[in-house]
Design a protein around this motif. Structure first.
Motif, PDB file in Angstrom:
ATOM      1  N   ILE A   1       0.915  -1.200  -0.109  1.00  0.00           N
ATOM      2  CA  ILE A   1      -0.037   0.023  -0.226  1.00  0.00           C
ATOM      3  C   ILE A   1       0.807   1.179   0.138  1.00  0.00           C
ATOM      4  CG2 ILE A   1      -1.592   1.409   1.462  1.00  0.00           C
ATOM      5  CD1 ILE A   1      -2.848  -1.209   2.347  1.00  0.00           C
ATOM      6  N   ASP A   2       0.517   2.084  -0.839  1.00  0.00           N
ATOM      7  CA  ASP A   2       1.266   3.381  -0.949  1.00  0.00           C
ATOM      8  C   ASP A   2       0.847   4.165   0.156  1.00  0.00           C
ATOM      9  OD1 ASP A   2       2.433   6.051  -1.253  1.00  0.00           O
ATOM     10  OD2 ASP A   2       2.358   5.670  -3.601  1.00  0.00           O
ATOM     11  N   PRO A   3       1.595   4.513   1.242  1.00  0.00           N
ATOM     12  CA  PRO A   3       1.134   5.375   2.266  1.00  0.00           C
ATOM     13  C   PRO A   3       0.834   6.765   1.926  1.00  0.00           C
ATOM     14  CG  PRO A   3       3.539   4.923   2.528  1.00  0.00           C
ATOM     15  CD  PRO A   3       3.019   4.056   1.357  1.00  0.00           C
ATOM     16  N   THR A   4       1.424   7.368   0.701  1.00  0.00           N
ATOM     17  CA  THR A   4       1.047   8.815   0.467  1.00  0.00           C
ATOM     18  C   THR A   4      -0.284   8.816  -0.122  1.00  0.00           C
ATOM     19  OG1 THR A   4       2.216   8.504  -1.598  1.00  0.00           O
ATOM     20  CG2 THR A   4       3.427   9.278   0.255  1.00  0.00           C
ATOM     21  N   GLU A   5      -0.955   7.547  -0.849  1.00  0.00           N
ATOM     22  CA  GLU A   5      -2.025   7.669  -1.374  1.00  0.00           C
ATOM     23  C   GLU A   5      -3.131   7.176  -0.448  1.00  0.00           C
ATOM     24  OE1 GLU A   5      -2.728   8.389  -4.592  1.00  0.00           O
ATOM     25  OE2 GLU A   5      -0.728   9.057  -4.756  1.00  0.00           O
ATOM     26  N   CYS A   6      -3.101   6.116   0.427  1.00  0.00           N
ATOM     27  CA  CYS A   6      -3.813   5.578   1.461  1.00  0.00           C
ATOM     28  C   CYS A   6      -4.526   6.587   2.201  1.00  0.00           C
ATOM     29  CB  CYS A   6      -3.171   4.528   2.327  1.00  0.00           C
ATOM     30  SG  CYS A   6      -4.249   3.792   3.400  1.00  0.00           S
ATOM     31  N   ILE A   7      -5.998   6.551   2.073  1.00  0.00           N
ATOM     32  CA  ILE A   7      -6.807   7.520   2.997  1.00  0.00           C
ATOM     33  C   ILE A   7      -7.216   6.931   4.229  1.00  0.00           C
ATOM     34  CG2 ILE A   7      -7.405   8.859   0.863  1.00  0.00           C
ATOM     35  CD1 ILE A   7     -10.215   7.372   0.906  1.00  0.00           C
ATOM     36  N   ASP A   8      -6.686   5.730   4.679  1.00  0.00           N
ATOM     37  CA  ASP A   8      -6.990   5.089   5.932  1.00  0.00           C
ATOM     38  C   ASP A   8      -8.551   4.812   6.132  1.00  0.00           C
ATOM     39  OD1 ASP A   8      -4.421   6.016   6.619  1.00  0.00           O
ATOM     40  OD2 ASP A   8      -4.778   7.574   7.371  1.00  0.00           O
ATOM     41  N   CYS A   9      -9.286   4.512   4.943  1.00  0.00           N
ATOM     42  CA  CYS A   9     -10.576   3.987   4.957  1.00  0.00           C
ATOM     43  C   CYS A   9     -10.618   2.828   5.720  1.00  0.00           C
ATOM     44  CB  CYS A   9     -11.428   4.159   3.712  1.00  0.00           C
ATOM     45  SG  CYS A   9     -10.674   2.903   2.594  1.00  0.00           S
ATOM     46  N   SER A  10      -9.855   1.843   5.716  1.00  0.00           N
ATOM     47  CA  SER A  10      -9.984   0.420   6.276  1.00  0.00           C
ATOM     48  C   SER A  10     -10.817  -0.643   5.478  1.00  0.00           C
ATOM     49  CB  SER A  10     -10.353   0.398   7.565  1.00  0.00           C
ATOM     50  OG  SER A  10     -11.767   0.682   7.739  1.00  0.00           O
ATOM     51  N   VAL A  11     -11.589  -0.110   4.305  1.00  0.00           N
ATOM     52  CA  VAL A  11     -12.239  -1.288   3.751  1.00  0.00           C
ATOM     53  C   VAL A  11     -11.405  -2.303   3.233  1.00  0.00           C
ATOM     54  CG1 VAL A  11     -14.057   0.231   3.112  1.00  0.00           C
ATOM     55  CG2 VAL A  11     -12.233   0.178   1.390  1.00  0.00           C
ATOM     56  N   CYS A  12     -10.166  -2.302   2.819  1.00  0.00           N
ATOM     57  CA  CYS A  12      -9.388  -3.454   2.625  1.00  0.00           C
ATOM     58  C   CYS A  12      -9.308  -4.281   3.655  1.00  0.00           C
ATOM     59  CB  CYS A  12      -7.978  -3.027   1.778  1.00  0.00           C
ATOM     60  SG  CYS A  12      -7.124  -1.845   3.070  1.00  0.00           S
ATOM     61  N   VAL A  13      -9.141  -4.169   4.701  1.00  0.00           N
ATOM     62  CA  VAL A  13      -8.758  -5.048   5.850  1.00  0.00           C
ATOM     63  C   VAL A  13      -9.644  -6.394   5.828  1.00  0.00           C
ATOM     64  CG1 VAL A  13      -8.544  -5.275   8.283  1.00  0.00           C
ATOM     65  CG2 VAL A  13      -7.717  -3.114   7.113  1.00  0.00           C
ATOM     66  N   PRO A  14     -11.127  -6.251   5.874  1.00  0.00           N
ATOM     67  CA  PRO A  14     -11.619  -7.554   5.862  1.00  0.00           C
ATOM     68  C   PRO A  14     -11.781  -8.388   4.646  1.00  0.00           C
ATOM     69  CG  PRO A  14     -13.159  -5.569   5.793  1.00  0.00           C
ATOM     70  CD  PRO A  14     -11.990  -4.946   5.846  1.00  0.00           C
ATOM     71  N   GLU A  15     -11.285  -7.387   3.641  1.00  0.00           N
ATOM     72  CA  GLU A  15     -11.210  -8.336   2.175  1.00  0.00           C
ATOM     73  C   GLU A  15     -10.019  -9.252   1.957  1.00  0.00           C
ATOM     74  OE1 GLU A  15     -13.874  -8.192   0.208  1.00  0.00           O
ATOM     75  OE2 GLU A  15     -14.768  -6.756   1.711  1.00  0.00           O
ATOM     76  N   CYS A  16      -9.167  -9.179   2.920  1.00  0.00           N
ATOM     77  CA  CYS A  16      -7.801  -9.871   2.690  1.00  0.00           C
ATOM     78  C   CYS A  16      -7.913 -11.230   3.245  1.00  0.00           C
ATOM     79  CB  CYS A  16      -6.644  -9.189   3.573  1.00  0.00           C
ATOM     80  SG  CYS A  16      -5.177  -9.993   3.291  1.00  0.00           S
ATOM     81  N   PRO A  17      -7.885 -12.297   2.570  1.00  0.00           N
ATOM     82  CA  PRO A  17      -8.170 -13.928   3.005  1.00  0.00           C
ATOM     83  C   PRO A  17      -6.988 -14.137   4.129  1.00  0.00           C
ATOM     84  CG  PRO A  17      -8.192 -13.622   0.784  1.00  0.00           C
ATOM     85  CD  PRO A  17      -7.868 -12.286   0.969  1.00  0.00           C
ATOM     86  N   GLU A  18      -5.769 -13.710   3.878  1.00  0.00           N
ATOM     87  CA  GLU A  18      -4.611 -13.924   4.662  1.00  0.00           C
ATOM     88  C   GLU A  18      -4.591 -13.050   5.854  1.00  0.00           C
ATOM     89  OE1 GLU A  18      -2.875 -16.552   3.667  1.00  0.00           O
ATOM     90  OE2 GLU A  18      -4.054 -16.834   1.941  1.00  0.00           O
ATOM     91  N   LYS A  19      -5.300 -12.056   6.012  1.00  0.00           N
ATOM     92  CA  LYS A  19      -5.149 -11.326   7.288  1.00  0.00           C
ATOM     93  C   LYS A  19      -3.893 -10.493   7.305  1.00  0.00           C
ATOM     94  CE  LYS A  19      -8.784 -13.601   9.737  1.00  0.00           C
ATOM     95  NZ  LYS A  19      -9.918 -13.299   8.768  1.00  0.00           N
TER      96      LYS A  19
END
Length: 112
Positions: free
Chosen positions: A35-53
């Motif tokens: 994740i590019d930290p300069t682009e990330c807006i800290d919305c967290s929607v990606c977290v539950p989508e990751c099957p590998e946690k």
């Protein structure tokens, strides 16, 4: 604070997370996403989508994975690590790697 992809993603590279990202902050390497930290807006929607946690808020990255904070920032700027916005199949042998915890040595940084 940005979100961070950690070691569990290495050799698996599911892309469920990229399709929900509203700002396209994921970058793709040969066998890992960052994740590019300069682009990330800290919305967290990606977290539950990751099957590998494998995705954590920066402040929640486990102590033994803290080096992935800098690694995400570094590889996000690598010229060969391009933005990824569409879902792709995971790596062919992801099931083999999914339960392995020590995968740092497998990370392909594509720094040739």
């Amino acid at each position: 604070m940005a979100f961070v992809v950690t070691e569990s993603c290495i050799q698996c590279k599911h892309t469920d997370c990229v399709v929900v990202c509203p700002v396209d902050c994921f970058r793709e390497g040969p066998n890992f996403l960052v994740i590019d930290p300069t682009e990330c807006i800290d919305c967290s929607v990606c977290v539950p989508e990751c099957p590998e946690k494998a995705i954590f808020a920066e402040e929640d990255v486990p102590e033994d994975q803290r080096d992935f904070i800098a690694l995400n920032a570094l590889l996000a700027k690598h010229p060969n690590w391009r933005p990824i916005v569409e879902q792709k199949p995971p790596l062919p042998d992801y099931e083999k790697w999914s339960h392995i915890t020590d995968k740092r040595g497998q990370l392909d940084r594509d720094e040739a």
